[in-house]
Design an enzyme around this catalytic site. Structure first.
Site, PDB file in Angstrom:
ATOM      1  N   GLU B 197       0.763  -1.060   0.042  1.00 35.56           N
ATOM      2  CA  GLU B 197       0.122  -0.027  -0.076  1.00 35.56           C
ATOM      3  C   GLU B 197       0.804   1.259  -0.084  1.00 35.56           C
ATOM      4  OE1 GLU B 197      -0.860  -2.566   1.913  1.00 35.56           O
ATOM      5  OE2 GLU B 197      -2.783  -3.189   1.248  1.00 35.56           O
ATOM      6  N   HIS B 266      -9.186  -4.405  10.994  1.00 38.22           N
ATOM      7  CA  HIS B 266     -10.225  -4.384  10.066  1.00 38.22           C
ATOM      8  C   HIS B 266     -11.425  -3.475  10.228  1.00 38.22           C
ATOM      9  CE1 HIS B 266      -7.104  -7.496   9.309  1.00 38.22           C
ATOM     10  NE2 HIS B 266      -7.455  -7.259   7.901  1.00 38.22           N
TER      11      HIS B 266
END
Lengths: 353, 463
Positions: B197, B266
Site C-alpha cells: 500500500e 479491520h
C-alpha cells in the site's frame, strides 16, 4: 546555464566506459574513466561552482537569520547531480529529497527563485510556502523537494509509471540518500519498477552519513548498488566525486531505462562537507576525514585542474567564470533579502484547486 | 444419524447466495474435502466442501437457486450404512428462499426545505431535490454496481483515468467493485498491484503529479494506514507547498469502517481522520445514486479525494437516475427526509440507523429531518445550520469514534453558527470508544444502533 550544460553533454557524448552491466552482480565503475572534452569540462565546472557558491551563500544567510528552519547543503556532492543532468535529455524528470538546492540549480531553475524560497519571500518558487525542502518546477520537470525520507522514491516511480503509461520515452531520475535507502517503501518501489519495467534510474547518493549515523552503523549491506539484486535490478557503484564517471554511468543507466529494460541503480559514492543540516556540528566524524576528502577528491577542484592543465585555460579565464557565478549568487541573495514576504492573503490560497 | 449440510457464509457480511451447481448427485459417496457444490454471491464463486463422510442422501436446494439464506439446509448426508429414506425423512425442509435485500428508503426528499425567515439563516441552502430532472427514469442498482459504472463511464470519457490496487484486475476486485473493467479497458489501465500500500499509493501520487488521474483502490481503508504518509504529506500538501504549481488529481477509494466480525484492525472508520486534513476532500456516500454521481465528480476533481465506501452497503440497492452523465457536486449535503421536530445528521452507513430511527419515531409523533452529509470535507455547514434553525435540536450519527469525531465537529459548528436556535444540547451517537471487539455480542455493543438514536432524539426533544 543548465541548458548549456545539457547541450554540451549531448554534443560530446563519450563512448568510453560503455560496458554491459552485470544483471545480477553489482560491480565497480569502469576503471578507465571516460574523458570530457573542453566544452563538457567547462559546463560541468560552471554548474558545480554555481551550486558550491550558492550553498556557501545559503549557509551564510542562514547564519544571518535570513533563512529559517531546516537547511541542508549540497556542498561536496555537486558532481552527482551535474553529471547526471548532463546525461539526460529534454523531458526527463527528476525528483529528490530535502537536500535539493543543487538539483534545482542543475535542472535550470532560477537561482533567485530558489534563494527567495529559502528566505520565505513571495518571489520564491513556491511563493514562500514551501521553503528549502519543498520546491517544484513543472517547466524544468523537477518534481521536488520532499521532506519525508524515502517518499520521493515511490513518487519518482509513479512519475516513471506515467512515462510508461504515456509511452513518451522519458526517464525519471529518482535521487535518495544512503539513509533513505533503508526505508521500506524504497523496496516496494523497486519491486513494482522492475515488475512493470518502468523507466526510472535510482540514484543513491551515498554521502556516508545518514544524519549522524555512519553507513556501517545503519546498513547491513553497505554496497548500495546491490540493493536491487533481489528484484533483478542492475546496479553499479560510481565515483560520485568525478563528474566524468557520473556522466558515463548516467548514460548507461538512462539508456537501460529508456530502452524498456526497466530500472537501474547507481550508487554515487560521494561526501558532504557540511553537517546534515545547519544545526549539525558533525561531531560524528573527524576533521581529518573531511579535510582529506576536500583536498584529495573535491569534485570541482578535479575539473579546475583539468581546465588549467589539459585545456590550458589561464587563471584569469577561470576568474571570469568565478566572477559570473558570484554575480548570479549575489543577485539571488540580494533579491531574496529584499523581496517582500508573502501577502497574508496567501495563507488560504493553493489548498485546493 | 443424518447430517444437514447448510448453506455456508463465504464472507463476514454474506447473508444469502446462489446455489449455482451441484457437483455430486444423490446417492454419491462423499468424504471430507470433496467438493459438493458451487455457490455464488455478488462478490465471488466458492466451492462447498464436505466435512463429514457419508452418502449424499437428498439434495434439498437445486441447481441455480437464487437467494438461499446462509444456514439453510441444502442437502442431507446419510451416515455409513444408514437407511437413506429414513435419513431424508428426518431432515427438516428449508424455508427455502431468503427475502430479497431490504428495500431502501427513497433517494431524495422531493421538495426543497423551506427555511423559516430567521435573520441569520444561510443565504442559499443547496437544494438536492433538483439534482435529478423531474421525470427522469430511475433504475434499481446496488452501490457496488453504481461505483463500477461510475469508474467505467469516467474511463471511457478520459484516457488519463486508470485504476490500480490489489486484485482490481484479474480477480475482478476483492469486493467485485471493479468487475469487468479489465475486460473493457485492458491491463494498461486496470492494474493489479503487489500488496504494498505505501508503495503503490506513492506511485499513484507520482503519476497524478504528471497529470494522470489515478483511482487507487485500497482493499479496505484499514490498509491505507500503511500509505497515509503519501496520502497526507504528498497528495494533500504538495499543491500548497508548490505555491499552486503542482497538485495531485487522484482518488483513493475502498471500503471503510466496520464490516462484520473482523475485529479491531479491520473495522475502523477513517472519516474523521481524513477530514482533519486541509488539501483533501472526503466523500462518504450512502445511496447508490450518490455513490455514482459523487465518484464521477471525484474522478474529475483536480484535488486528492478520499472516497470512503462501506462493505455492508455494497449490496444494498437504490434507485439511480438513468442519465448520460449523472454527476453530483462534492461538498453538498442532501436532505434525505424532511421534518420539523429534530435534525439527525449522518453519512454513509450511519444513515441506516438514522432512517430506521426516524421511522420508529414517526409512530411516536416525532417528526425527524435527516441530513445525509455525503461529503465530510468540505462540510456543508449551511444545510445543517438551516435545518437546526428550523428544528432547534440535533443528533449526529456515525460509526466512528466519539473523540474528535465528525459529530464533534458538527456540534461545534452548530454552536458557533446557531447557538441561539438550539433548544437542547447536540447529542452524538457514535461507535464506542474501544477497539472493535470480535465477539458477536460485544461487536454489537460497540456499534451504534437504532435504539440509541431513538433515545438520543427523545432526549433532545425532552420526551
Amino acid at each position: 546555464m543548465a541548458v548549456a550544460a545539457r547541450k554540451a553533454g549531448r554534443a560530446g557524448s563519450s563512448a568510453a566506459g560503455k560496458s554491459t552491466p552485470n544483471k545480477t552482480l553489482a560491480r565497480k565503475a569502469a576503471p578507465n574513466t571516460p574523458q570530457f572534452d573542453k566544452a563538457q569540462d567547462l559546463a560541468a565546472y560552471h554548474e558545480m561552482l554555481l551550486i558550491r557558491r550558492f550553498e556557501e551563500k545559503s549557509g551564510q544567510m542562514y547564519g544571518m537569520g535570513l533563512i529559517g528552519g531546516f537547511c541542508h547543503l549540497y556542498i561536496g556532492q555537486e558532481a552527482v547531480v551535474v553529471g547526471m543532468q548532463m546525461a539526460t535529455k529534454e523531458g526527463d524528470q527528476l525528483i529528490t529529497g530535502y537536500r535539493d538546492h543543487g538539483h534545482m540549480l542543475a535542472s535550470g531553475m532560477d537561482a533567485k527563485g530558489v534563494m527567495a524560497e529559502l528566505t520565505g519571500r513571495r518571489g520564491g518558487l513556491s511563493k514562500g510556502k514551501g521553503g528549502s525542502m519543498h520546491m517544484f518546477s513543472k517547466e524544468k520537470h523537477f518534481y521536488g523537494g520532499h521532506g519525508i525520507v524515502g517518499a520521493q522514491v515511490s513518487l519518482g516511480t509513479g512519475i516513471a509509471f506515467a512515462n510508461r503509461y504515456r509511452n513518451n520515452g522519458n526517464v525519471c531520475l529518482t535521487y535518495f540518500g544512503d539513509g533513505a535507502a533503508n526505508q521500506g517503501q524504497v523496496y516496494e518501489s523497486f519491486n513494482m519498477a522492475e515488475l512493470w519495467k518502468l523507466p526510472v534510474v535510482y540514484v543513491i547518493e551515498n554521502n556516508r552519513y545518514a544524519m549522524g549515523t555512519a553507513v556501517n552503523r545503519a546498513s547491513a549491506q553497505t554496497d548500495f548498488s546491490k540493493r536491487g539484486v533481489s528484484f533483478n535490478i542492475p546496479g553499479e557503484q560510481v565515483d560520485g566525486m568525478d563528474v566524468r564517471a557520473v556522466y558515463a554511468a548516467g548514460q548507461r543507466a538512462m539508456e537501460h531505462a529508456r530502452s524498456g529494460k526497466g530500472p537501474y541503480i547507481l550508487e554515487m559514492q560521494t561526501y558532504r562537507y557540511r553537517g546534515h543540516s545547519m544545526s549539525d556540528p558533525a561531531k560524528y566524524r573527524t576533521k581529518d576525514e573531511v579535510t582529506r576528502m576536500r583536498e584529495e577528491h573535491d569534485p570541482i577542484e578535479q575539473v579546475r585542474r583539468r581546465l588549467l592543465e589539459s585545456w590550458k585555460l589561464s587563471e584569469d579565464e577561470l576568474k571570469v567564470i568565478d566572477g559570473k557565478v558570484r554575480e548570479i549568487v549575489n543577485e539571488a541573495a540580494e533579491f531574496a533579502t529584499h523581496d517582500p514576504e508573502p501577502d497574508p492573503s496567501e495563507l488560504y490560497t493553493d489548498i485546493l484547486l | 444419524m443424518a447430517i444437514d449440510i447448510l448453506m455456508p457464509a463465504l464472507s463476514p457480511t454474506m447473508e444469502q447466495g446462489k446455489l449455482a451447481k451441484w457437483l455430486k448427485k444423490e446417492g454419491d459417496k462423499v468424504k471430507p474435502g470433496d467438493v459438493l457444490a458451487e455457490i455464488e454471491t455478488d462478490k465471488a464463486t466458492m466451492e462447498v466442501e464436505a466435512v463429514d463422510e457419508g452418502v449424499l442422501a437428498k439434495i434439498l436446494v437445486g441447481d441455480g437457486t437464487d437467494n438461499v439464506a446462509v444456514n439453510t439446509p441444502i442437502a442431507v448426508l446419510a451416515g455409513e450404512g444408514e437407511d437413506l429414506a429414513s435419513a431424508v425423512a428426518s431432515a427438516k425442509m428449508p424455508d427455502l428462499v431468503a427475502p430479497p435485500a431490504a428495500a431502501p428508503a427513497p433517494v431524495s426528499a422531493p421538495a426543497p426545505a423551506t427555511v423559516p425567515a430567521a435573520p441569520a439563516a444561510p443565504a442559499a441552502v443547496y437544494d438536492a431535490g433538483l439534482e435529478v430532472p423531474a421525470g427522469t427514469e430511475m433504475v434499481n442498482m446496488t452501490v457496488r454496481e453504481a461505483l463500477r459504472d461510475a469508474m467505467a463511464e469516467e474511463m471511457r470519457r478520459d484516457g488519463d483515468v486508470f485504476v490500480m490496487g490489489e486484485e482490481v484486475a484479474e480477480y475482478q476486485g476483492a469486493y467485485k467493485v471493479t468487475q469487468g473493467l479489465l475486460q473493457e479497458f485492458g491491463a494498461r489501465r486496470v492494474i493489479d498491484t503487489p500488496i504494498t500500500e505505501h508503495g503503490f499509493a506513492g506511485v499513484g501520487v507520482g503519476a497524478a503529479f504528471t497529470g494522470l488521474r489515478p483511482i487507487v483502490e485500497f482493499m479496505t481503508f484499514n490498509f491505507a494506514m500503511q500509505a497515509i504518509d503519501q496520502i497526507i504529506n504528498s497528495a494533500a500538501k504538495t499543491l500548497y507547498m508548490s505555491g499552486g504549481q503542482l497538485g495531485a488529481p487522484i482518488v483513493f477509494r475502498g471500503p471503510n469502517g466496520a464490516a462484520a466480525r473482523v475485529a479491531a484492525q479491520h473495522s475502523q472508520d477513517y472519516a474523521a481522520w481524513y477530514s482533519a486534513i486541509p488539501g483533501l476532500k472526503v466523500v462518504v456516500p450512502y445511496s447508490a445514486a450518490d455513490a455514482k454521481g459523487l465518484l464521477k465528480s471525484a474522478i474529475r476533481d483536480p484535488n486528492p479525494v478520499i472516497f470512503l465506501e462501506n462493505e455492508i452497503l455494497y449490496g444494498h440497492s437504490f434507485p439511480v437516475p438513468v442519465m448520460d452523465d449523472f454527476t453530483l457536486p462534492i461538498g453538498k449535503a442532501r436532505v434525505h427526509r424532511q421534518g420539523k421536530d429534530v435534525t439527525i445528521v449522518s453519512f454513509g452507513i450511519g444513515m441506516t440507523y438514522a432512517i430506521k430511527a426516524a421511522e420508529a419515531l414517526e409512530k411516536e409523533g416525532i417528526d425527524v429531518e435527516i441530513i445525509d452529509l455525503r461529503t465530510i470535507r468540505p462540510m456543508d455547514t449551511d444545510t445543517v445550520v438551516a435545518s437546526v434553525m428550523k428544528t432547534g435540536r440535533c443528533v449526529t450519527v456515525e460509526e466512528g469514534y466519539p473523540q474528535s469525531g465528525v459529530g464533534a465537529e458538527i456540534a461545534a459548528r452548530i454552536m458557533e453558527k446557531a447557538f441561539d436556535y438550539l433548544d437542547a444540547p447536540v447529542i452524538r451517537v457514535t461507535g464506542k470508544d474501544v477497539p472493535m471487539p470480535y465477539a458477536a455480542n460485544l461487536e454489537k455493543l460497540a456499534l451504534p444502533n437504532v435504539d440509541e438514536v431513538v433515545q438520543a432524539v427523545k432526549a433532545v426533544t425532552y420526551r
